[in-house]
Design a protein around this motif. Sequence first.
Motif, short mmCIF file in Angstrom:
data_model
loop_
_atom_site.label_atom_id
_atom_site.label_comp_id
_atom_site.label_asym_id
_atom_site.label_seq_id
_atom_site.Cartn_x
_atom_site.Cartn_y
_atom_site.Cartn_z
N GLN A 150 8.60 48.77 -8.49
CA GLN A 150 8.64 48.80 -9.95
C GLN A 150 10.02 48.42 -10.49
OE1 GLN A 150 7.09 52.68 -11.11
NE2 GLN A 150 5.00 51.89 -11.07
N ARG A 151 10.57 47.40 -9.87
CA ARG A 151 11.82 46.81 -10.33
C ARG A 151 11.56 45.34 -10.61
NH1 ARG A 151 16.17 47.81 -5.90
NH2 ARG A 151 17.61 47.18 -7.56
N TYR A 152 12.04 44.86 -11.72
CA TYR A 152 11.67 43.51 -12.16
C TYR A 152 12.93 42.69 -12.41
CZ TYR A 152 7.38 46.09 -12.62
OH TYR A 152 6.29 46.90 -12.35
N PRO A 153 13.28 41.81 -11.45
CA PRO A 153 14.50 41.01 -11.58
C PRO A 153 14.47 40.11 -12.80
CG PRO A 153 13.58 40.89 -9.36
CD PRO A 153 12.55 41.55 -10.21
N LYS A 154 15.62 39.99 -13.44
CA LYS A 154 15.80 39.03 -14.53
C LYS A 154 16.50 37.81 -13.94
CE LYS A 154 16.00 42.50 -18.20
NZ LYS A 154 16.81 43.07 -19.32
N VAL A 155 15.77 36.71 -13.87
CA VAL A 155 16.27 35.50 -13.23
C VAL A 155 16.61 34.47 -14.29
CG1 VAL A 155 15.77 33.67 -11.57
CG2 VAL A 155 14.85 35.97 -11.19
N THR A 156 17.86 34.00 -14.28
CA THR A 156 18.34 33.04 -15.28
C THR A 156 18.79 31.76 -14.61
OG1 THR A 156 19.15 34.90 -16.64
CG2 THR A 156 19.94 32.69 -17.20
N PRO A 157 18.05 30.65 -14.75
CA PRO A 157 18.56 29.36 -14.25
C PRO A 157 19.69 28.88 -15.14
CG PRO A 157 16.47 29.05 -15.39
CD PRO A 157 16.72 30.54 -15.35
N PHE A 158 20.78 28.38 -14.55
CA PHE A 158 21.92 28.03 -15.39
C PHE A 158 22.54 26.67 -15.08
CE2 PHE A 158 23.74 30.38 -11.84
CZ PHE A 158 24.89 29.66 -11.52
N ALA A 159 22.19 26.04 -13.96
CA ALA A 159 22.81 24.75 -13.64
C ALA A 159 22.07 24.08 -12.49
CB ALA A 159 24.28 24.93 -13.28
N ILE A 163 27.04 32.76 -19.23
CA ILE A 163 26.95 31.55 -18.41
C ILE A 163 25.88 30.61 -18.93
CG2 ILE A 163 26.33 30.69 -16.11
CD1 ILE A 163 27.64 33.16 -14.93
N ALA A 164 24.75 31.18 -19.39
CA ALA A 164 23.65 30.35 -19.89
C ALA A 164 23.85 29.92 -21.34
CB ALA A 164 22.33 31.11 -19.76
N GLY A 165 24.87 30.47 -21.99
CA GLY A 165 25.12 30.16 -23.39
C GLY A 165 25.99 28.93 -23.57
N GLU A 166 26.30 28.64 -24.82
CA GLU A 166 27.04 27.43 -25.18
C GLU A 166 28.37 27.30 -24.43
OE1 GLU A 166 28.01 23.95 -27.63
OE2 GLU A 166 26.12 25.03 -27.38
N ARG A 167 29.14 28.37 -24.43
CA ARG A 167 30.48 28.30 -23.81
C ARG A 167 30.39 28.19 -22.29
NH1 ARG A 167 35.41 32.43 -25.39
NH2 ARG A 167 37.13 31.11 -24.66
N GLY A 168 29.51 28.97 -21.69
CA GLY A 168 29.36 28.92 -20.24
C GLY A 168 28.82 27.59 -19.76
N GLN A 169 27.89 27.01 -20.52
CA GLN A 169 27.33 25.71 -20.16
C GLN A 169 28.37 24.59 -20.30
OE1 GLN A 169 23.50 25.15 -19.24
NE2 GLN A 169 24.57 26.94 -18.45
N ARG A 170 29.28 24.75 -21.24
CA ARG A 170 30.34 23.75 -21.39
C ARG A 170 31.29 23.80 -20.18
NH1 ARG A 170 31.16 20.84 -25.59
NH2 ARG A 170 29.85 22.17 -26.90
N ILE A 171 31.54 24.99 -19.66
CA ILE A 171 32.36 25.13 -18.45
C ILE A 171 31.69 24.41 -17.28
CG2 ILE A 171 33.25 26.80 -16.76
CD1 ILE A 171 33.52 28.79 -19.10
N GLU A 205 22.20 23.64 -17.35
CA GLU A 205 20.78 23.80 -17.63
C GLU A 205 20.45 23.38 -19.05
OE1 GLU A 205 16.79 24.98 -16.74
OE2 GLU A 205 18.53 24.57 -15.48
N HIS A 206 21.35 23.69 -19.97
CA HIS A 206 21.19 23.29 -21.37
C HIS A 206 22.44 22.51 -21.78
CE1 HIS A 206 17.91 26.17 -21.39
NE2 HIS A 206 18.76 27.10 -20.98
N MET A 207 22.25 21.27 -22.16
CA MET A 207 23.41 20.44 -22.51
C MET A 207 24.08 20.97 -23.78
SD MET A 207 25.14 17.97 -21.31
CE MET A 207 23.96 17.35 -20.11
N PRO A 208 25.38 21.28 -23.70
CA PRO A 208 26.09 21.78 -24.89
C PRO A 208 26.06 20.76 -26.02
CG PRO A 208 27.39 22.09 -22.89
CD PRO A 208 26.24 21.22 -22.51
N SER A 209 26.01 21.27 -27.25
CA SER A 209 25.96 20.39 -28.41
C SER A 209 27.33 19.75 -28.66
CB SER A 209 25.53 21.17 -29.65
OG SER A 209 26.46 22.22 -29.91
N ARG A 210 27.28 18.60 -29.30
CA ARG A 210 28.52 17.92 -29.69
C ARG A 210 28.53 17.72 -31.20
NH1 ARG A 210 29.58 12.51 -26.51
NH2 ARG A 210 31.50 12.72 -27.72
N LYS A 211 29.64 18.09 -31.82
CA LYS A 211 29.77 17.92 -33.26
C LYS A 211 30.63 16.68 -33.53
CE LYS A 211 29.35 22.81 -34.46
NZ LYS A 211 30.00 23.96 -35.12
N ILE A 212 30.08 15.76 -34.29
CA ILE A 212 30.80 14.54 -34.65
C ILE A 212 31.27 14.64 -36.09
CG2 ILE A 212 30.62 12.04 -34.89
CD1 ILE A 212 28.49 12.08 -32.74
#
Length: 299
Positions: free
Chosen positions: A103-112, A269-277, A286-293
């Motif tokens: 009764q343990r449920y892992p939280k799995v996050t793909p990030f790269a 890690i899965a957020g904007e800043r972590g994905q930019r790293i 996993e998620h391409m960071p946004s670019r502001k022009i």
Amino acid sequence: MKLLVRILIVFLVVNFLFMCNRTGKSETETILKGSATVVVDETLLPILEDEKMVFESTYDAKINLKPRSEAEAIQALLKDSAQIVVLARNLNSEELKFFSSAQRYPKVTPFAKDAIALIGNLNRKDSTIALSEVLDFMKGKSSSSFKGLVFDNPNSGTVQYMNNLAGIKNAPEKGIYSFKTNAEVLKYVAENPDMIGIIGINWIVQPSPEVQSYLKNIQVLDVQGVGKQGFYAPSQNNLAEGTYPLARQLYFVNVQGYDGLGMGFASFIAGERGQRIILQSGLLPEHMPSRKIVTRKTL
């Protein structure tokens, strides 16, 4: 009636202890505060060190990274000596069944997405290699272009990944060499022209000071997939287009069971800043960071 009273008392005591335990955790650890230990596949250590450095500089948190082989990381998770791990594969059906039964449920996050690189000595005449030749060598056949394969660790995820591709449980002893770390693989290939090293690309694009001196004597080989045309380098573009044949998904696995630092670090890690790293590291986020022009009317 006495039995009912006893049951009620036991329930209240257990509930009180549980709430105290939860309160204790919340006082010392939240999603952005406290300390936590993360067991990480040793082939992925450089990128996790970058994420850890920025995360700790931003929040009142301490992440203790423990590099281990994939097999050791999985065993630590199953034996509950580790609650947070970073792997180059997802949990399999047997492992998920184990946690479900408890009764343990892992939280799995793909990030790269990562790449397994095939490296050769700088004096190697050919800068390309066919994956089929490497897999045939792992099945016991000889090769005309190299004399041996060098892995980081016999229990590493890299070895298991290549064994699965070759359709074997264990590689033959002849011509297959393994050390304890990726740094030792780089050193050995730099000093031995007839060897092919198999290593996580992160150790090439983000070399630690101890391995930088070896890289001047090493070349990353372009790889031809089995039954495919063309040779491809382990670049971000080729990972994104799916043309590089030795790509693998990276996962953050958390079985803490409460809203602790594991959840906060995974979200970072899965957020904007972590994905930019990750993007800057040479891996594929996993998620391409946004670019502001920003446009200007005048220069």
